[in-house]
Design an enzyme around this catalytic site. Sequence first.
Site, PDB file in Angstrom:
ATOM      1  N   CYS A 147     -10.160   0.450   8.046  1.00 16.32           N
ATOM      2  CA  CYS A 147      -9.619   1.709   8.549  1.00 16.32           C
ATOM      3  C   CYS A 147     -10.287   2.902   7.883  1.00 16.32           C
ATOM      4  O   CYS A 147     -10.461   3.953   8.499  1.00 16.32           O
ATOM      5  CB  CYS A 147      -8.112   1.764   8.320  1.00 16.32           C
ATOM      6  SG  CYS A 147      -7.600   1.256   6.674  1.00 16.32           S
ATOM      7  N   GLU A 190       0.863  -1.200   0.000  1.00 13.40           N
ATOM      8  CA  GLU A 190       0.000   0.000   0.000  1.00 13.40           C
ATOM      9  C   GLU A 190       0.890   1.238   0.000  1.00 13.40           C
ATOM     10  O   GLU A 190       0.699   2.164   0.793  1.00 13.40           O
ATOM     11  CB  GLU A 190      -0.901  -0.030   1.246  1.00 13.40           C
ATOM     12  CG  GLU A 190      -1.613  -1.371   1.433  1.00 13.40           C
ATOM     13  CD  GLU A 190      -2.553  -1.404   2.625  1.00 13.40           C
ATOM     14  OE1 GLU A 190      -2.138  -1.023   3.720  1.00 13.40           O
ATOM     15  OE2 GLU A 190      -3.726  -1.797   2.438  1.00 13.40           O
TER      16      GLU A 190
END
Lengths: 632, 632
Positions: free
Chosen positions: B389, B305
Amino acid sequence: MHTFILKTRESYFPYTRWHMLPLDSVTLTGGFWSHWQNLNRRVTLQHGYHMLEQAGNLDNLRLAAGLIKGQYRGMVFLDSDIYKWLEAVAYELHVNPNPELQKQADDVIELIAAAQQSDGYLNSYVQVVRPDGRWADLDFGHELYCAGHLFQAAVAYHRATRTTTLLEIATRFADLIAATFGPEKRQGTCGHPEIEMALVELYRTTGKSAYLDLAKFFIDQRGKGVMRGMGWMGAEYHQDRVPVRQADRVEGHAVRAMYLNAGVTDLYLETGEQALLDALERQWRDMVGGKLFLTGGLGSRYEGEAFGDPYELPADRCYCETCAAIGSVMWNWRMLLVTGEARFADLLERTLYNGVLSGLALDGKHFFYMNPLLSRGGYAREPWHHVACCPPNVMRLLASLAQYFVTYDDTGLQVHLYNTAVINTALASGHPVVVSMQTDYPWQGQVKLSIQDADGSTWRLRLREPEWCSNATVVINGQPVEKLTTESGYVVLERAWRPGDVVELTLPLEPTLVEAHPRIDAIRDSLAIQRGPVVYCLEAVDHPHIDLMDIRLDETAPLRAVWREDLLPQGLMVIQSSGYVVDGEDWQGHLYRRLSDRDGLSRKSNPVPLAAIPYYAWANRGANPMRVWIPR
Amino acid sequence: MHTFILKTRESYFPYTRWHMLPLDSVTLTGGFWSHWQNLNRRVTLQHGYHMLEQAGNLDNLRLAAGLIKGQYRGMVFLDSDIYKWLEAVAYELHVNPNPELQKQADDVIELIAAAQQSDGYLNSYVQVVRPDGRWADLDFGHELYCAGHLFQAAVAYHRATRTTTLLEIATRFADLIAATFGPEKRQGTCGHPEIEMALVELYRTTGKSAYLDLAKFFIDQRGKGVMRGMGWMGAEYHQDRVPVRQADRVEGHAVRAMYLNAGVTDLYLETGEQALLDALERQWRDMVGGKLFLTGGLGSRYEGEAFGDPYELPADRCYCETCAAIGSVMWNWRMLLVTGEARFADLLERTLYNGVLSGLALDGKHFFYMNPLLSRGGYAREPWHHVACCPPNVMRLLASLAQYFVTYDDTGLQVHLYNTAVINTALASGHPVVVSMQTDYPWQGQVKLSIQDADGSTWRLRLREPEWCSNATVVINGQPVEKLTTESGYVVLERAWRPGDVVELTLPLEPTLVEAHPRIDAIRDSLAIQRGPVVYCLEAVDHPHIDLMDIRLDETAPLRAVWREDLLPQGLMVIQSSGYVVDGEDWQGHLYRRLSDRDGLSRKSNPVPLAAIPYYAWANRGANPMRVWIPR
């Protein structure tokens, strides 16, 4: 027509157009690939053994055998690297008997035998780390995958040496697996395909149809959508989204996809089940039409080492794992056998000279895992990897490379790849057929085939006309063949062949510019350079004081092929051209601006000479920036 | 000059140019962002609570508290989603007291209190799954990360409600952490930054300098190269390659990088250490000059990521995690406070309208994790994620959005973002200053600011002139301001402000074409459409019977902005233009061909109308193909 050589169960598959020759029927005696085979023989194989010792693979087996004490090291599939190395050694021994090398291999086999459990089970990770965990994690445990590599090594070693120790280890384990898995036994299959082709090969060598049945069982287990996937990817990661016969695209982990397809093609070769071939053909078209890199590389994504969407072909973050390219060679080879169509040999050749060969450094001791088509610098081959599937895969491919050059059928011989070599086979009558091939391919396009032995009977010599060539010419005994017959991409030469006959094939080799499908965003408005099967690239070391990222190709400039003996150990054909450097634009530290903000007059271009080297040779002079696709 | 409002330790930081107003000083009373805040209030927050129940987050706390029996569910960091949801609720309660909502939050806080251990430790994963494993895996365990989110929630909840329960939970845990980590105590820090900014905020609220010291300690722990990394990435994944003060580029996991930089900026705001600001500035330039997507999105790679190389900005496989965009808002906001330079507000605005807002569906109940700039179809927002998240991050950002609109200093007020709103603050004398802002921004560029209360003293009103605008005009009480004073990107209006004064700011809004730096291969030869801060895209649903991948933009065609009330719930400004469809080329199932193989005459182009919608609004009418960058 005459039938060539005696059919054996090991090479003569029921549902195929063309048949394999025994590995030692073709010997690469010089030129391009001979260099690489020698490097593999002299350097890479022993480097591999050293790394198997250093990385813990052999110690893991010793732990399983109770010979030493300690901790298991590395990933769960470390045994497979040993088996691939053994398979490579087997191919070596097949063509070059070498007692010292055989002793080294026999010692490893002895270790494997010591590690094997009494019921035939063999997997050092499970035995050492999770003795109660046999077949506990089919999705990611790699137990059947490792078994498959054992079987392939055993088959190759048996063919090479006619010794039976490793084959017996393999069949004992295969029998245990057959007793464990199957209809009305344990269901499921391995997350990582591999055992499918291995079982078919084991069947061919042993004649035990249970192994073929088991291969079919494992193939039929796929596509239930139950495997756990990886990251953002689901069951398609393991080719478990749809049943094999319904597959209409290549997807998921690229190596897994190629290994599975090779195994399914093997099953077709034995069963002739049309639904299998149809599914393979659909996948091949999907791959070639949307998911193939110019180098033959496969896999667009780091995440899951996977195929991407159609046209998702990034040059920088393509994955193009060396093993995926090797898997593609294995699959395309089988499709070529089945169909006799040159398109499979074309892709095999493209993959071999580019996407596979880039995996190995010119020193024979460093390996790429990923093979990008653009590097901004900092990427280099390594002596070994934490996941070291690629290095021994390169070794077994190079050691067995001769098998991909020539096939036979009832009508004669087919030559698929070109290299200086001797082809030594026989007619069914027993009369030898010996053909010597001489060429400096891929640097030169002349291939001379001399008939050294033949009995004067009539048969057909088929020579592949590569996809990049549209104007092959043939001269036989000094006489140009006026009207060439071609069939499925092969020039067909039928005559009564006699010793002394000479065929001169010329494949005109010109450097050419290649453009890409406009749906590929990642390389839009860019061109690549290719000559024959060799894809070229620009490497920063050849363009000092210039940032490769600022280079534009002058597509009107001539491309000149220049031999550079000095440039890299083996000598290379370099392509010289020219381009310019985009300069003088000040983006003021930003990446985006209004189109109207641009001052058209401020854009300056400085002409520069360009020198492209074969893609496979990059990163042998440092971890340089490199690019295959050059903006126009 | 007059000093604005009384300085408080919570908002008036020592080393800053501009100061934050209390959250309730600015109320968004209509227009664009009010819609989104209302959606968040009415729909998203309650959806979030429901999902925290469904996904197991709350049950994990109940398990830790011994209230229920069962298995821990989900990733190790599930507590943090609860804390972010609580933080969002706190912002809501701060501006809209709501006993029912507060009761819901208080119940969750009661649960948190029940789960906290007697020594202050609190982490449901460790307590339930690995009770002996406190701080056992700093690299990936996320314990300090979760603690940081607890602290942020506690600070926000205390400011909103003045209740102390959650703040006491937080300080008890913070005291335990301070007793555990530090010089001459346990070394190391969390793989995922977050606690740094949280500890600085806890210090501001409690006045305990130990928390500031601990924040500095954790920041100083980074850069030892000891963290385990991820996949092919090393310690840079966790920003652990070089010490914070030596950082010269953004690298590794994008959310981690943004959170760390926000925390380091917080530390600078308290300490004024120049080396910190220098390192932040270097990283900002690296990001904006090479690693920023047009939408403000960050992160070029799925693997880790993470940020990629400079200019590695793929449109399709960019990661652009919603949390990374939110992290960028948090960091840029702090840099804006420190420097007073509009470039940070410009990036904040770009990120808000595009890379952040795309994270939330128009229904308020579906979320993107990745926010690509090109989709070939099949990608849709989800109700929640396995790693969730992003959803509560969107909630807390929207709930606290008003804080980013206006700041103050000794000379007056600064307006950074435009929306219909009421600004309600006071001079240090205590005299109220009330300004009403009315605008249909970002759809229209007129912003009217009416002084509703003021005491006639002289102060400066600063209005940001956005990066995309170079010709702002201002009219005060009907009189055009002939010569505008601008400073660091802000129009400066100084006068004795009296009730009834009216400022009319006009930011001419024209649709424009945007081009990208030529080193970005992925979008070479392509253009994007932008109007004001809003980035546009083409979505397949608006272009039936056409494959978006075949569209070319006619850059000479006019761009027309057309309001479409009907198109999506809130109404949208659509940009109409025209292009053509590349058609008629037959690539015969292949991706590559010799340049000379191309038949120039066969290429046909059919003109087509194009209709671009705001990027944030895509994928609300199905998982359509979409593209921001359109080939020329």
